[in-house]
Structures are given as C-alpha cells and as structure tokens.
Motif scaffolding. Structure first.
Motif, PDB file in Angstrom:
ATOM      1  N   ALA A  87      57.544  17.941 -41.341  1.00  0.00           N
ATOM      2  CA  ALA A  87      57.663  17.292 -42.657  1.00  0.00           C
ATOM      3  C   ALA A  87      56.839  16.021 -42.729  1.00  0.00           C
ATOM      4  O   ALA A  87      56.511  15.545 -43.824  1.00  0.00           O
ATOM      5  N   ASP A  88      56.518  15.434 -41.587  1.00  0.00           N
ATOM      6  CA  ASP A  88      55.763  14.178 -41.555  1.00  0.00           C
ATOM      7  C   ASP A  88      54.289  14.500 -41.330  1.00  0.00           C
ATOM      8  O   ASP A  88      53.888  14.941 -40.258  1.00  0.00           O
ATOM      9  N   THR A  89      53.491  14.314 -42.349  1.00  0.00           N
ATOM     10  CA  THR A  89      52.056  14.500 -42.228  1.00  0.00           C
ATOM     11  C   THR A  89      51.358  13.207 -42.604  1.00  0.00           C
ATOM     12  O   THR A  89      51.892  12.386 -43.350  1.00  0.00           O
ATOM     13  N   ALA A  90      50.179  13.039 -42.072  1.00  0.00           N
ATOM     14  CA  ALA A  90      49.385  11.848 -42.382  1.00  0.00           C
ATOM     15  C   ALA A  90      47.934  12.263 -42.489  1.00  0.00           C
ATOM     16  O   ALA A  90      47.478  13.186 -41.799  1.00  0.00           O
ATOM     17  N   CYS A  91      47.187  11.607 -43.368  1.00  0.00           N
ATOM     18  CA  CYS A  91      45.783  11.934 -43.569  1.00  0.00           C
ATOM     19  C   CYS A  91      44.992  10.641 -43.698  1.00  0.00           C
ATOM     20  O   CYS A  91      45.435   9.689 -44.365  1.00  0.00           O
ATOM     21  N   GLY A  92      43.864  10.583 -43.052  1.00  0.00           N
ATOM     22  CA  GLY A  92      43.004   9.410 -43.100  1.00  0.00           C
ATOM     23  C   GLY A  92      41.868   9.572 -42.120  1.00  0.00           C
ATOM     24  O   GLY A  92      41.682  10.653 -41.528  1.00  0.00           O
ATOM     25  N   ASP A  93      41.107   8.505 -41.900  1.00  0.00           N
ATOM     26  CA  ASP A  93      40.057   8.605 -40.891  1.00  0.00           C
ATOM     27  C   ASP A  93      40.635   8.256 -39.524  1.00  0.00           C
ATOM     28  O   ASP A  93      41.814   7.893 -39.393  1.00  0.00           O
ATOM     29  N   HIS A  94      39.812   8.354 -38.521  1.00  0.00           N
ATOM     30  CA  HIS A  94      40.274   8.194 -37.145  1.00  0.00           C
ATOM     31  C   HIS A  94      40.925   6.836 -36.920  1.00  0.00           C
ATOM     32  O   HIS A  94      42.028   6.753 -36.351  1.00  0.00           O
ATOM     33  N   HIS A  95      40.310   5.766 -37.378  1.00  0.00           N
ATOM     34  CA  HIS A  95      40.829   4.429 -37.119  1.00  0.00           C
ATOM     35  C   HIS A  95      42.106   4.162 -37.907  1.00  0.00           C
ATOM     36  O   HIS A  95      43.041   3.519 -37.396  1.00  0.00           O
ATOM     37  N   GLU A  96      42.174   4.661 -39.144  1.00  0.00           N
ATOM     38  CA  GLU A  96      43.399   4.474 -39.924  1.00  0.00           C
ATOM     39  C   GLU A  96      44.582   5.151 -39.247  1.00  0.00           C
ATOM     40  O   GLU A  96      45.678   4.567 -39.164  1.00  0.00           O
ATOM     41  N   LEU A  97      44.363   6.344 -38.759  1.00  0.00           N
ATOM     42  CA  LEU A  97      45.473   7.084 -38.158  1.00  0.00           C
ATOM     43  C   LEU A  97      45.890   6.492 -36.817  1.00  0.00           C
ATOM     44  O   LEU A  97      47.068   6.548 -36.446  1.00  0.00           O
ATOM     45  N   LEU A  98      44.952   5.933 -36.072  1.00  0.00           N
ATOM     46  CA  LEU A  98      45.331   5.249 -34.831  1.00  0.00           C
ATOM     47  C   LEU A  98      46.275   4.096 -35.121  1.00  0.00           C
ATOM     48  O   LEU A  98      47.189   3.795 -34.336  1.00  0.00           O
ATOM     49  N   ALA A  99      46.080   3.462 -36.260  1.00  0.00           N
ATOM     50  CA  ALA A  99      46.896   2.301 -36.596  1.00  0.00           C
ATOM     51  C   ALA A  99      48.278   2.682 -37.115  1.00  0.00           C
ATOM     52  O   ALA A  99      49.251   1.951 -36.886  1.00  0.00           O
ATOM     53  N   ARG A 100      48.398   3.848 -37.793  1.00  0.00           N
ATOM     54  CA  ARG A 100      49.677   4.121 -38.449  1.00  0.00           C
ATOM     55  C   ARG A 100      50.345   5.430 -38.044  1.00  0.00           C
ATOM     56  O   ARG A 100      51.412   5.742 -38.571  1.00  0.00           O
ATOM     57  N   SER A 101      49.770   6.204 -37.138  1.00  0.00           N
ATOM     58  CA  SER A 101      50.393   7.466 -36.740  1.00  0.00           C
ATOM     59  C   SER A 101      50.635   7.488 -35.241  1.00  0.00           C
ATOM     60  O   SER A 101      49.701   7.669 -34.453  1.00  0.00           O
ATOM     61  N   PRO A 102      51.879   7.315 -34.817  1.00  0.00           N
ATOM     62  CA  PRO A 102      52.168   7.387 -33.381  1.00  0.00           C
ATOM     63  C   PRO A 102      51.803   8.740 -32.776  1.00  0.00           C
ATOM     64  O   PRO A 102      51.307   8.795 -31.648  1.00  0.00           O
ATOM     65  N   LEU A 103      52.052   9.828 -33.503  1.00  0.00           N
ATOM     66  CA  LEU A 103      51.719  11.142 -32.961  1.00  0.00           C
ATOM     67  C   LEU A 103      50.209  11.266 -32.750  1.00  0.00           C
ATOM     68  O   LEU A 103      49.754  11.814 -31.746  1.00  0.00           O
ATOM     69  N   TYR A 104      49.411  10.778 -33.692  1.00  0.00           N
ATOM     70  CA  TYR A 104      47.963  10.850 -33.554  1.00  0.00           C
ATOM     71  C   TYR A 104      47.503  10.046 -32.345  1.00  0.00           C
ATOM     72  O   TYR A 104      46.609  10.474 -31.604  1.00  0.00           O
ATOM     73  N   ARG A 105      48.127   8.872 -32.129  1.00  0.00           N
ATOM     74  CA  ARG A 105      47.771   8.091 -30.937  1.00  0.00           C
ATOM     75  C   ARG A 105      48.100   8.873 -29.674  1.00  0.00           C
ATOM     76  O   ARG A 105      47.343   8.864 -28.701  1.00  0.00           O
ATOM     77  N   ASP A 106      49.244   9.554 -29.679  1.00  0.00           N
ATOM     78  CA  ASP A 106      49.599  10.352 -28.504  1.00  0.00           C
ATOM     79  C   ASP A 106      48.600  11.485 -28.290  1.00  0.00           C
ATOM     80  O   ASP A 106      48.188  11.772 -27.169  1.00  0.00           O
ATOM     81  N   LEU A 107      48.226  12.158 -29.375  1.00  0.00           N
ATOM     82  CA  LEU A 107      47.287  13.275 -29.247  1.00  0.00           C
ATOM     83  C   LEU A 107      45.918  12.802 -28.773  1.00  0.00           C
ATOM     84  O   LEU A 107      45.217  13.504 -28.043  1.00  0.00           O
ATOM     85  N   MET A 108      45.525  11.598 -29.215  1.00  0.00           N
ATOM     86  CA  MET A 108      44.237  11.048 -28.805  1.00  0.00           C
ATOM     87  C   MET A 108      44.309  10.366 -27.447  1.00  0.00           C
ATOM     88  O   MET A 108      43.278  10.011 -26.870  1.00  0.00           O
ATOM     89  N   GLY A 109      45.534  10.159 -26.944  1.00  0.00           N
ATOM     90  CA  GLY A 109      45.681   9.482 -25.666  1.00  0.00           C
ATOM     91  C   GLY A 109      45.369   8.005 -25.756  1.00  0.00           C
ATOM     92  O   GLY A 109      44.845   7.420 -24.805  1.00  0.00           O
ATOM     93  N   GLU A 110      45.676   7.367 -26.900  1.00  0.00           N
ATOM     94  CA  GLU A 110      45.374   5.956 -27.093  1.00  0.00           C
ATOM     95  C   GLU A 110      46.617   5.230 -27.558  1.00  0.00           C
ATOM     96  O   GLU A 110      47.558   5.811 -28.090  1.00  0.00           O
ATOM     97  N   ASP A 111      46.612   3.871 -27.309  1.00  0.00           N
ATOM     98  CA  ASP A 111      47.703   3.011 -27.749  1.00  0.00           C
ATOM     99  C   ASP A 111      47.413   2.504 -29.151  1.00  0.00           C
ATOM    100  O   ASP A 111      46.355   2.732 -29.724  1.00  0.00           O
ATOM    101  N   ALA A 112      48.346   1.789 -29.673  1.00  0.00           N
ATOM    102  CA  ALA A 112      48.193   1.257 -31.019  1.00  0.00           C
ATOM    103  C   ALA A 112      46.996   0.336 -31.133  1.00  0.00           C
ATOM    104  O   ALA A 112      46.372   0.211 -32.167  1.00  0.00           O
ATOM    105  N   ASP A 113      46.653  -0.370 -30.045  1.00  0.00           N
ATOM    106  CA  ASP A 113      45.516  -1.292 -30.101  1.00  0.00           C
ATOM    107  C   ASP A 113      44.202  -0.618 -29.723  1.00  0.00           C
ATOM    108  O   ASP A 113      43.186  -1.268 -29.555  1.00  0.00           O
ATOM    109  N   GLY A 114      44.229   0.729 -29.531  1.00  0.00           N
ATOM    110  CA  GLY A 114      42.995   1.457 -29.242  1.00  0.00           C
ATOM    111  C   GLY A 114      42.760   1.678 -27.771  1.00  0.00           C
ATOM    112  O   GLY A 114      41.800   2.314 -27.401  1.00  0.00           O
TER     113      GLY A 114
END
Length: 586
Positions: A498-525
C-alpha cells in the motif's frame, strides 16, 4: 452415358441390330472407366490447392496467438483448420463434378432432342436459385452454431477442471445454471440451423427430382412430336444417374461444407492488430497532449477475496520518460507490467496509454512488452528482429539496432541477419538480446522491460536501457532487478504494498527507507557497508507478506535487504542482493 443408351435402343435393339446395341453399351462402359480415371487424376490437383490453403490458415492462427494471446488458438489450430481444409477439398471436388456433369448432361440432352431442355432446365434453374438464396442465412446459422459450440466446450472445460472446487465451495446450483444456459444456447443454435436446412431439401427436390416427374408427365407429348423412346430413356439416365447425384453433392457440399468453410475461414483469418499496425478506421490519432502512460487509482488483486497487489496507484509518465520500478520480490512489479501491457485488467481504476485504455487494440499498437523469458522462433535472425514491423526492415536499420544494443558480435557469430536460428542453441542472454532488438525496432513508443535483461551482464544491461531511453519519442518502463537500473532512470517507482513512492534517485533516498535499504545506502547517502547509528527503516515491522525490514547494523551478511520471519521458502540469487555477497552462504 445417356446418348449411348439412346443410340443402343434406337439404332440397336429396337431396330433389330443387337450388335450395334451392345457396341453402344460397350462405349458407355468405356466412358465410365475413362471418367473414373480422370476423377482420380484430379486429386493431385486438389491437394495442390488445399495444402497451401491450410498452411495459410495455420500461419494466421499462430500469428494471432503470438500477437494477441488468443485463448482459442489450440482449438483453432487442431480442429477448425482441419475442418476448413476438408471442407475446401470437398467443395472443390463437388463443384468440379457438378460443372462437368451438368455441362455433359445438358449437351447430351440437346443432342438427343432439343425439346428435352425445355422440360429439364426451368426447374433446375429454379431449384439452384432457391438454394443460392438460402446460402447466406444458412452460413449465419452455421456461424452461430459454431460459436455456441465453442462456448459450450470452453464452459464445460472450466467446469471439469474445477469440479473439486465447485463441490468444496457449494457452487453446484450456480454452475448448473450457467452450464444449462450454455447448453440451451447450443440447442437453439442447432435447431435454427436444422430449420434452414429444410430449405436446402426443398431446393434439391425442385432442381433434381421435379425434372424427372415433369419428363414422365410430358412423355406422351414428346413422343407425339418425334422424340424417340431411346431419347426418353437417355434423358432419364442423364437425370437420375448423372445430374441428380452431382446436384445432391453440390447442394450438400455448398450447404454444409461451403457455409462451414466460409464461417471457419473468416474466424481463422480475421485480421489481428499488431504492434506497429495502422490504427483501425475511425480510431483517433495519437494525441501529443495525452501522457504516454497514466494510471488512475488502479487496484488489482488475484482473486475476489485476496489482498490487492496494487492498491489505488496513481502514476503519470510523459512522452520520453524513463521509469524504473523497484521493490522486494513478490510486491507486484510484474503485475504492474501486466496491467500496462493489457494482459491483466484492473479491479478498479484505469490504465491509459497515449489516451487509450490499455485493453484496447489502439493501445496495443502503442506499447511493447519484453518479458523475462525471451521468445525466439525458428527462422532467420532478420525475421525474428523484424517480427513486430508491418514492413521489411532494411539491413541498415538492423545493423544500427544491433550496434545500439551491443549485439554486433552476436550477429557476426550467427552468420549475419539472413542466417537461420536454432533457438535451443542460444543462451538465455542471447535470446534476451534478440528479443530486446525486436522490441527496439518495433514502432511502439512505449517499451516495458519486465526484468528483460536479467541474463545480461551489468554493462550489456546498461547499454540496452540507454538505447531504449534514447529512442526518438520513446518512453521506457524498466522492472528493475539491479539497483543500477534505478540510478540510471529519471524517475523511480518504489512499490511496497500500500505504501508506494515515486521520485528521482536523490529524492527517494531522502524520504523512502525501503529505497535506501534496496540501494544499500543510509539516509545521508552512505553505502550500507558503513555502519550507521540506529536501525533503518525506523518503522514498525509489517506482516502483509510475512516479510519484515531488517534492523541494522550488526547482522552478519546484512546488505540492507529483507529477511523472512518464517522459514525461507525462496532464496534470492546472489547477484540480486545489493552487496553482491551470499546471505549466510547460500
């Protein structure tokens, strides 16, 4: 035959010359033998007509099945094409037989006595006209009968396959009612066909039997005007032994086989719209104002009581956009591809491609889907690459596509674009390259890659995605299986139930914890290999798919992925994990 019998009587037996009579009978017998030999020789010619006809029908059926996923393709290929072939062969034979027999009989009647034609021809023409008038309605009833028969077979096939489920769900009354409706429809279609068949019997009686009755009725009048007894016997022989059997074969052949052939051939060869084909007459031209892809509150579930895989999804892609779709396995990425491709219909909401609903033929011409399992058929490489094009693709364009997708070496190894392909001898990656080039050469502006590069190395995958993204006016949707696909895309859709998010790579790193996990990065990059304070994502565990986020740091083998909180039923390939390392040695 009739002329020989008349001569045997008039010039032989009735004239007291039995040898002459027997000689004419011998000539009649010899004519029958010669006719049988000639009929036998026609079968080779019929085969030369019928087999290419059947081959064209099979090609049309297979083409429709590959382009549109025709659910009746097996029935059409194994049953209806054989009906069409047999009906066509029978039609050619009875038509040939009637034409030559009627010409011979009428010529013989004229040679015996011209007044005989005045008795035979009018009812013959009247009966044939009556029969021809009934052909069209008879064909319509035949088509309705075939359609009802197809629906009955399909309906009972579903019932037989699900008898256990029907019993378990207590659905016998409903299934009985639905099956009864199909049976009743087939019965009514059969009765309507039988009623119109009566007209065929009437036409046969008028054209074939009425001339015999009339000939017997006017026999005294004919004898008074110089028609000999032998001529009357010869005329009766022409009618009963030649013309009537040929007429019966023609009426039954055209009335049954002919109408069935017309119906089946029309159903088998009905034009199917293909990607890149011109829009149907009356369909609107592609609108430059409409977005390339729009999803309006789309929801989809695999079953009436199942949880939605896609829930209230809104998405708009302009022309030329490049979207990557990421998320955990089983979250619905391929389901989304199926919705865009029109293979699945949303339970609610609408999927619109260039202003047209995704399940319409107009939208089908505007998109192309490349699935994970690439299909390559036997034939030439050029035939495979140009399959989605209505015209022949020039070799210069084939070479440009091969260069853009990095498959020049493969083309050389296979022996050029005219070389025959053996699909079983190609690797999975080579088949994917050919399927990608086929889609690249298609005129469809929207390309959907559903993990279509999973068997390619990262460099080849990057080159293919860049080539599709650079297509003039092209829009690209990539169902990603590597994190690098998301980094290359202009926009990223993160699917998480139910939780989806759409944006560019940097926007999603900042606001999507799941995207950070999938990318293997922390909130600060920072990459996941560098421990970060605290745990991510800082959300409570969820249990919709028996999957919980991984708290980190400190877990051995952790790459910011997810783990099951019940026994693992499926193991991810090593290369699919962000850090590329095995998880606990698998």
């Amino acid at each position: 035959m009739g002329y020989a019998l008349a001569a045997a009587l008039d010039d032989g037996f009735l004239a007291g010359a039995p040898r002459t009579g027997f000689a004419w009978l011998g000539a009649a017998a010899a004519a029958v033998v010669v006719g049988a030999y000639g009929t036998g020789k026609t079968y080779a010619g019929v085969a030369g007509l019928v087999e290419p006809f059947r081959d064209r029908l099979v090609t049309a059926v297979v083409d429709r099945a590959l382009r549109r996923g025709d659910p009746a393709a097996v029935s059409r290929l194994t049953h209806q094409t054989e009906i069409a072939r047999d009906a066509f062969a029978g039609l050619v034979m009875v038509a040939r037989s009637f034409v030559f027999t009627a010409a011979g009989a009428l010529t013989g009647l004229f040679l015996l006595a011209p007044p005989l034609l005045a008795v035979v021809v009018p009812p013959l023409v009247l009966g044939l006209a009556l029969f021809l008038v009934t052909l069209r309605p008879l064909a319509r009833r035949q088509e309705a009968y075939l359609a009802a028969d197809e629906a009955l077979a399909a309906g009972f096939g579903e019932v037989f396959a699900g008898l256990r489920d029907v019993t378990a769900a207590g659905a016998e009354p409903r299934v009985r009612a639905e099956a009864g409706a199909l049976t009743e429809a087939a019965l009514q279609a059969s009765r309507a066909l039988a009623r119109w068949s009566v007209a065929r019997v009437v036409a046969l009686a008028v054209a074939g039997q009425l001339p015999v009755v009339l000939l017997l009725a006017v026999a005294p009048w004919l004898l008074d005007r110089g028609v000999t007894a032998g001529a009357l016997v010869g005329a009766l022989a022409y009618l009963t032994q030649s013309l009537m059997p040929a007429l019966q074969n023609l009426v039954h052949g055209l009335g049954t086989s002919g109408s069935r052939l017309a119906v089946v051939a029309r159903r088998l060869t009905a034009p199917s719209r293909t990607p890149g084909a011109a829009a149907a007459p009356g369909s609107p031209a592609p609108s430059s104002e409409a977005p390339a892809l729009r999803l309006r509150r789309v929801s989809f579930a695999y079953g009436e009581h199942a949880d939605p895989v896609v829930r209230d999804l809104d998405l708009t892609l302009p022309h030329g956009a490049h979207l990557a779709v990421v998320g955990p396995s089983g979250v619905g990425k391929s389901t989304l591809a199926g919705l865009i491709a029109g293979l699945l219909r949303p339970g609610s909401g609408a999927v619109v491609i260039d202003g047209r609903r995704a399940d319409t033929e107009a939208a089908a011409a505007r998109r192309v889907l490349i699935p994970q399992e690439a299909y390559v058929f036997s034939g030439t490489l050029a035939g495979n690459l140009g399959y989605l094009r209505a015209d022949t693709v020039p070799e210069e364009e084939l070479r440009a596509a091969a260069e853009a997708l990095g498959m020049t070496e493969l083309v050389g190894r296979l022996g050029g674009f005219g070389a025959p392909l053996a699909p079983a001898e190609l690797s999975a990656g080579e088949r994917q390259q050919i399927a990608l080039a086929r889609a690249y050469l298609s005129p469809a502006p929207l390309a959907v890659l559903d993990e279509a590069t999973c068997h390619l190395d990262p460099a080849a995958e990057a080159r293919a995605e860049r080539a599709f993204a650079r297509r003039p006016g092209g829009t690209l949707v990539v169902i990603a299986h590597r994190a690098t696909s998301a980094r290359r895309a202009g926009r990223v859709l993160v699917m998480d139930g139910a939780d989806t998010a759409c944006g560019d790579h940097h926007e999603l790193l900042a606001r999507s914890p799941l995207y950070r996990d999938l990318m293997g990065e922390d909130a600060d990059g920072a990459h996941g290999s560098q421990p970060s304070p605290g745990s991510h994502p800082p959300r409570p565990p969820r249990d919709a798919d028996r999957i919980n986020p991984v708290p980190r740091p400190g877990l051995a083998g952790d790459g910011g992925h997810v783990v099951a909180h019940r026994p693992v039923g499926q193991v991810q390939a090593v290369g699919d994990l962000p850090d590329g390392r095995p998880f606990r040695g698998e």
